[in-house]
Scaffold this active site. Structure first.
Site, PDB file in Angstrom:
ATOM      1  N   LYS A   1      -0.214 -12.441  -2.103  1.00  0.00           N
ATOM      2  CA  LYS A   1      -1.768 -11.981  -1.039  1.00  0.00           C
ATOM      3  C   LYS A   1      -2.317 -11.235  -1.500  1.00  0.00           C
ATOM      4  CE  LYS A   1      -3.215  -8.927   1.147  1.00  0.00           C
ATOM      5  NZ  LYS A   1      -4.622  -8.886   1.782  1.00  0.00           N
ATOM      6  N   PRO A   2      -3.540 -11.364  -1.729  1.00  0.00           N
ATOM      7  CA  PRO A   2      -5.022 -10.482  -2.583  1.00  0.00           C
ATOM      8  C   PRO A   2      -5.800  -9.811  -1.456  1.00  0.00           C
ATOM      9  CG  PRO A   2      -5.285 -13.013  -2.884  1.00  0.00           C
ATOM     10  CD  PRO A   2      -3.549 -12.942  -2.099  1.00  0.00           C
TER      11      PRO A   2
ATOM     12  N   SER B   1      -3.652   1.319  -2.011  1.00  0.00           N
ATOM     13  CA  SER B   1      -3.746   3.007  -1.535  1.00  0.00           C
ATOM     14  C   SER B   1      -2.267   4.019  -1.212  1.00  0.00           C
ATOM     15  CB  SER B   1      -4.401   3.067  -0.164  1.00  0.00           C
ATOM     16  OG  SER B   1      -3.801   2.258   0.250  1.00  0.00           O
TER      17      SER B   1
ATOM     18  N   CYS C   1      -6.899   3.031 -10.961  1.00  0.00           N
ATOM     19  CA  CYS C   1      -6.365   3.665 -10.248  1.00  0.00           C
ATOM     20  C   CYS C   1      -5.895   5.132 -11.556  1.00  0.00           C
ATOM     21  CB  CYS C   1      -4.898   2.980 -10.161  1.00  0.00           C
ATOM     22  SG  CYS C   1      -4.398   2.285 -11.822  1.00  0.00           S
TER      23      CYS C   1
ATOM     24  N   TRP D   1      -8.836  -4.973  -4.368  1.00  0.00           N
ATOM     25  CA  TRP D   1      -9.378  -5.716  -5.422  1.00  0.00           C
ATOM     26  C   TRP D   1     -10.126  -5.156  -5.979  1.00  0.00           C
ATOM     27  CZ3 TRP D   1     -12.213  -1.405  -5.509  1.00  0.00           C
ATOM     28  CH2 TRP D   1     -12.590   0.320  -4.657  1.00  0.00           C
ATOM     29  N   ASN D   2      -9.749  -4.341  -6.809  1.00  0.00           N
ATOM     30  CA  ASN D   2     -10.325  -3.574  -8.157  1.00  0.00           C
ATOM     31  C   ASN D   2     -10.266  -4.428  -9.312  1.00  0.00           C
ATOM     32  OD1 ASN D   2      -8.088  -2.545  -8.532  1.00  0.00           O
ATOM     33  ND2 ASN D   2      -7.957  -0.607  -9.477  1.00  0.00           N
TER      34      ASN D   2
ATOM     35  N   GLU E   1       2.561   0.628  -6.740  1.00  0.00           N
ATOM     36  CA  GLU E   1       2.172   1.482  -7.763  1.00  0.00           C
ATOM     37  C   GLU E   1       0.773   1.737  -6.277  1.00  0.00           C
ATOM     38  OE1 GLU E   1       3.060   0.875 -10.308  1.00  0.00           O
ATOM     39  OE2 GLU E   1       4.513  -0.785  -9.824  1.00  0.00           O
ATOM     40  N   LEU E   2       0.081   2.491  -6.831  1.00  0.00           N
ATOM     41  CA  LEU E   2      -0.732   3.901  -5.612  1.00  0.00           C
ATOM     42  C   LEU E   2      -1.456   4.476  -6.342  1.00  0.00           C
ATOM     43  CD1 LEU E   2       2.394   4.834  -3.115  1.00  0.00           C
ATOM     44  CD2 LEU E   2       1.762   2.535  -3.171  1.00  0.00           C
TER      45      LEU E   2
ATOM     46  N   GLU F   1      -8.572  11.491  -4.389  1.00  0.00           N
ATOM     47  CA  GLU F   1      -8.987  10.451  -4.745  1.00  0.00           C
ATOM     48  C   GLU F   1     -10.632  10.115  -4.814  1.00  0.00           C
ATOM     49  OE1 GLU F   1      -7.770   6.054  -4.474  1.00  0.00           O
ATOM     50  OE2 GLU F   1      -6.920   5.984  -6.922  1.00  0.00           O
TER      51      GLU F   1
END
Ligand code: NAD
Length: 505
Positions: free
Chosen positions: A172-173, A223, A278, A148-149, A244-245, A376
Site C-alpha cells: 500500500k504505497p 510517522s 527519516c 511518500w518520501n 520504521e518511524l 521532527e
C-alpha cells in the site's frame, strides 16, 4: 473530485495525485475500500503456497529478471518518481533506482543463506543425543505500508526480502506518491512473477488500515503517530509487525574535526530530498571553538544551493515539499524558533514557484525549548547549536524521544568510537552520515520512538518468517528416566544433580 485531505473518511472514491513542484494534477487513483483490499489479500493468499514451494534459486531468477526490467525502464521510473514526489533526478537515481537495483541482487543472492535451516548444538544435558533443526517458514501475506518520501526504496525495498522468504506481498504505497510503485509492480508480472504474488493497493490511511486488518504481517514505514496505531492493531490481532518511524538525528562536530567535510555532510544530509529523509541531519551541536568557522562554511554552502523545478540531471540541488501539510510544520518550527530568540542566517521562507517549496534554511542561537530542536521537521531546515564540549553535545543529542541515526565528527577516532557508544540511536556514523544504510548486510533500525524491528541483514528477512523447531530422537530407549511414573528416589537424585550443576557460586 475528492480532495486528498478528505480521503480517509471515504471509500470507493478517487484520489488526485499531483506534482508537488508544479501543482499540476498528474492523474487519479482509486481509493480502495475494505472489500477491494479483501480481494487483493485473497489473491495474494491463494498465490502464496505455490510461490513458497519454489526453491530459492527459482525465486532469485525471477527477482534478477525483474532487476533487468527495472534497469531497462529506469528513465520512466525516474520520471514518475520526480513527477509525483517533486524531488531532483539525482535523488531518484541514487537513493531509489540504485538502491533498489542493488537490493534486488542482494536479496536474490543472500536469502537462501539467511534462511538456511540451522542445527545448533544444545548445551542441555537433558537433550543430548537428540537432533534439533530450526527452519524458517514464510508467514503468508505480508502487507507493506509505505510513506511518500522514498516511494520505491521504502516499499519495493521491503517487499524484496519478504518475497525471497516465500511470502506474497500486498504493497500500500502512499496516496501522495503511488505511481512508481504501481509501475514497478507491473514489471514483476511482465517478467513472469505468478499472478497475485506481488500486488499494489491504492488509497489512503483507511485502505492501509484495511490491510492491517487482513495481512499476516505488517511492514510499515511512516510517522510515529501512524506506527503506534498500526502496532497497536497488530497487537490486537497478534500478528507481527516491523515499524520504521520518525527521527530527529543529531550531528556532533568537535573542535578538531575536518570542518570542511563536516559542513559538506551537514548541508548534504539536511537539504537532500528537501530534508524529507527519516535520517536527515535535523540538528547540529558544535564545540565552541569551531562554531564560528563551521557556521560560516555551512551558510555559504546553503546559500549556494539551487532550488526549483526538478529538470534534467544537474539542474537543481533541492526540489519541492511533497506533502502539503509539511509546509505548515516547517514554517511553525521557524516561527517558534524566531519567537524564542533564534536567528535565521539564510532562507526562512516558503520558496517561489507554482508548487510547494521551502527555502533551504539555517538557524542559529537555538536551544531545546524550540520545536526545531526537539520535533521532527522533515524539511530543509538546519538548526546549529553551540556546546561547550563533547559531554554537553552527547547530553543534548540524547535529549530526544527519537533514536534513529546520529553522527560525530572528529579526527580522534578512538574518542569518537567511545562517544558513539554513549549515543542512544540505532545507527551512528563517524565522520560520515547515512552510509551504513547501503551496507545491506547490517541492521538498520531505530531505537526509542524511531521504530521496532528493522530492515537489512539476517533479521531483515527472518522477520518475515515463523521459526519452526524440529527435534528428532532417533536412537533412544523406550523408557527414559524423566518419564512417568514419578518416583521419590529418582526425583531426589535429580535434585542432587541440580545442586551439583548449578549450586556453586
Ligand atoms: P504517514 O504515517 O502519514 O503515512 C505512511 C503510510 O501509512 C501511508 O501509506 C498512509 O496512507 C498510511 N496510513 C496512514 N494512516 C494509516 C492507518 N491508520 N493505518 C494504516 N495505514 C495508514 O507517514 P508519511 O507522512 O507518509 O511519511 C513521513 C514519515 O515517515 C516521517 O515521520 C519519516 O520520518 C518517516 N520515515 C521513516 C523511515 C524509517 O526508515 N525509519 C523512512 C522514511 C520515512
Amino acid at each position: 473530485m475528492t480532495s486528498i485531505s478528505e480521503i480517509d473518511s471515504q471509500s470507493g472514491t478517487m484520489i488526485q495525485v499531483e506534482n508537488p513542484a508544479t501543482g499540476e494534477v498528474l492523474c487519479s487513483i482509486r481509493n480502495m475500500n475494505a472489500e477491494d483490499v479483501q480481494d487483493l489479500v485473497a489473491r495474494a493468499r491463494s498465490a502464496q503456497p505455490q510461490w513458497a514451494a519454489m526453491d530459492f534459486s527459482q525465486r532469485a531468477r525471477l527477482v534478477r529478471a525483474w532487476r533487468s526490467w527495472f534497469i531497462q525502464h529506469r528513465e520512466h521510473i525516474i520520471d514518475l518518481i520526480v513527477a509525483e514526489n517533486g524531488k531532483t533526478r539525482e535523488d531518484a537515481l541514487l537513493a531509489e533506482v540504485f538502491y533498489i537495483a542493488d537490493s534486488m541482487g542482494f536479496w536474490a543472492k543472500n536469502a537462501a543463506k539467511y534462511l538456511a535451516p540451522e542445527s545448533p548444538r544444545t548445551h542441555s544435558p537433558l537433550v543430548l543425543g537428540k537432533k534439533i533443526t530450526v527452519h524458517y517458514r514464510p508467514l503468508g501475506v505480508v502487507g507493506v505500508i509505505a510513506p511518500w518520501n522514498y516511494p520505491l526504496t521504502l516499499s519495493i525495498g521491503d517487499a524484496l526480502p519478504a518475497l525471497m522468504a516465500g511470502n506474497s506481498v500486498v504493497i500500500k504505497p502512499s496516496e501522495y506518491a503511488p505511481l512508481a510503485v504501481q509501475y514497478v509492480v507491473q514489471g514483476a508480472l511482465e517478467v513472469g512473477f505468478p499472478q497475485g504474488v506481488i500486488v499494489a493497493a491504492s488509497g489512503g490511511g483507511a485502505t492501509g488500515a484495511s490491510l492491517v486488518d487482513r495481512a499476516d504481517m505488517i511492514q510499515f514505514t511512516g510517522s510515529t503517530r501512524t506506527g503506534r496505531q498500526i502496532a497497536s492493531r497488530c497487537g490486537e490481532r497478534l500478528i507481527p509487525c516491523s515499524v520504521e518511524l520518525g527521527g530527529k538525528d543529531p550531528m556532533i562536530v568537535l573542535a578538531d574535526a575536518n570542518l570542511e567535510r563536516a559542513a559538506n555532510i551537514a548541508v548534504e544530509w539536511s537539504m537532500r530530498n528537501s530534508g524529507q529523509i527519516c535520517m536527515a541531519v535535523e540538528r547540529v551541536y558544535v564545540e565552541e571553538s569551531a562554531y564560528e568557522l563551521f557556521v560560516d562554511k555551512v551558510v555559504k554552502k546553503v546559500a549556494a544551493l539551487l532550488q526549483g523545478l526538478p529538470g534534467g540531471y544537474g539542474t537543481v540541488d533541492v526540489g519541492a515539499i511533497t506533502y502539503p501539510a509539511q509546509m505548515d510544520v516547517i514554517q511553525s518550527h521557524v516561527d517558534d524558533a524566531l519567537e524564542k530568540g533564534a536567528r535565521i542566517l539564510v532562507g526562512g521562507n516558503p520558496g517561489r514557484g507554482p508548487g510547494r517549496f521551502f527555502e533551504p534554511t539555517v538557524l542559529v542561537d537555538v536551544d531545546h525549548t524550540m520545536k526545531c530542536m526537539t520535533e521532527e521537521t522533515f524539511g530543509p531546515l538546519l538548526p546549529i547549536m553551540k556546546v561547550s564540549d563533547a559531554d554537553e553535545a552527547i547530553h543534548f543529542a540524547n535529549e530526544s524521544t527519537y533514536g534513529l541515526g546520529s553522527s560525530i565528527f572528529t579526527r580522534d577516532i578512538g574518542k569518537a568510537e567511545g562517544l558513539a557508544r554513549r549515543l542512544v540511536a540505532g545507527n551512528t556514523w563517524i565522520n560520515d552520515a547515512i552510509m551504513s544504510y547501503l551496507a545491506q548486510e547490517v541492521p538498520f533500525a531505530g531505537s526509542r520512538e524511531s521504530g521496532l524491528g528493522g530492515r537489512h541483514g539476517a533479521q531483515g528477512i527472518r522477520k518475515y518468517c515463523d521459526t519452526h523447531t524440529i527435534l528428532t530422537t532417533r536412537f533412544a530407549p523406550s523408557h527414559e528416566l524423566t518419564m512417568f511414573p514419578n518416583s521419590a528416589r529418582r526425583s531426589r537424585a535429580f535434585e542432587r544433580l541440580l545442586v551439583l550443576m548449578f549450586g556453586r557460586k
